[in-house]
Motif scaffolding. Structure first.
Motif: not given
Length: 337
Positions: A180-204
């Motif tokens: 999930l990190v590789t595809v949606f955080a690093i590859g597509l940039g849709w979600f933050p790759p790490a940390g707890r910074a808002g609702p979007e950080s919960y998704v992955l």
């Protein structure tokens, strides 16, 4: 439909005797669960105390390093009470834990209780969110698969469902996290790759934790739905031509919830304990991240306290699930008479 305790124990005469028997059964059911919880908690306390004594060598020297002065090691051992007889150490440990004192970190000097209090909410929020997401997705999916494949219909749907859910259960959360990190955080940039910074950080992290439980609960939900669909009262309801929404939601769904809630409670327990690697991958500020750090840095009081809290939370969740099942399915209390 499933009968209630009073209907089971009271026949034509019915009345007060049946209600009294049902009440005593419920009371005995709750008492057994509470006693089991207390015994399990006592075993957990002893096991967590023994953990630091089962470490090969001297844990204080291991944490301070081989170059630490002998005087410093002796002082640290005395501060931790490790120079006392083993029984005195156990009694002191139990008394301190019950009083909320989990010790002090070797490395930072923080109170372990403060570390746990600061990080436990993040772990619970992640595990609870993943459990709710898994239940909301799995129960409708399992019911849909059961309705589609009832009486041997749609063999292709059955084969696809069992294959996909079986594969999903077999893959570990750690792999989902990295993918999930590789595809949606690093590859597509849709979600933050790490940390707890808002609702979007919960998704992955939630998806990584929830995929395998969703597949498992969906399989169980399908089996329970098929069982319910084969009962006489469902055949009668169909003969009365009830609307599909009323038939499935009001009559089938409640009879699939007992097994689903049982598995859901067990999965919540496993997600709390199994979130360690997911938290590590996503740098989630929870207990999982902290326990990995404490083990690698040989900060044994923190590791001991976190593992104790993990175990206690699992025991509490299991107790609550048992009591909830006693409410949802009151016949479970009578079955143990």
């Amino acid at each position: 439909m499933a009968g209630t305790p009073s209907s089971l124990v009271s026949g034509p005469s019915g009345g007060r005797a049946g209600r009294m028997l049902a009440g005593r059964a419920r009371g005995a059911f709750v008492l057994r669960r509470v006693v089991r919880f207390a015994v399990s908690l006592a075993v957990l306390l002893v096991a967590s105390f023994a953990m630091i004594h089962l470490i090969p060598g001297d844990p204080v020297r291991a944490s301070l390093g081989p170059a630490a002065p002998v005087e410093l090691i002796a002082a640290r051992r005395a501060a931790l009470g490790l120079d006392l007889p083993i029984l005195d150490q156990l009694l002191t440990y139990v008394r301190n834990v019950l009083g909320g004192d989990f010790g002090t970190s070797f490395l930072t000097g923080e109170q372990v209780g403060d570390v746990i209090a600061a990080r436990l909410p993040s772990t619970l929020a992640l595990a609870l969110s993943a459990t709710v997401a898994a239940l909301l997705a799995a129960v409708p999916l399992g019911m849909w698969a059961a309705i589609r494949t009832e009486n041997g219909r749609n063999r292709g749907t059955e084969a696809s469902f069992t294959s996909v859910t079986g594969a999903a259960v077999a893959v570990p959360e750690f792999f989902y996290s990295i993918a999930l990190v590789t595809v949606f955080a690093i590859g597509l940039g849709w979600f933050p790759p790490a940390g707890r910074a808002g609702p979007e950080s919960y998704v992955l992290p939630i998806v990584a934790l929830a995929v395998a439980p969703t597949a498992m609960i969906a399989r169980i939900s399908r089996v329970e739905t098929l069982r319910a669909l084969g009962t006489d009262y469902i055949r009668l309801a169909r003969a009365k031509r009830l609307p599909a929404s009323r038939l499935y939601v009001r009559h089938v769904l409640p009879n699939t919830l007992t097994a689903t809630l049982t598995v859901g409670g067990l999965l919540l327990s496993s997600l709390i304990a199994g979130s360690v690697l997911v938290e590590y991958v996503f740098a989630w500020p929870g207990l999982g991240m902290r326990v990995v750090e404490s083990i690698t840095q040989k900060d044994y009081p923190v590791a001991q306290g976190v593992i104790l809290v993990y175990g206690a939370v699992v025991l509490v969740v299991n107790l609550l699930v048992d009591l909830l099942l006693g409410v949802v399915d009151p016949t479970s209390a009578l079955k143990e008479i």
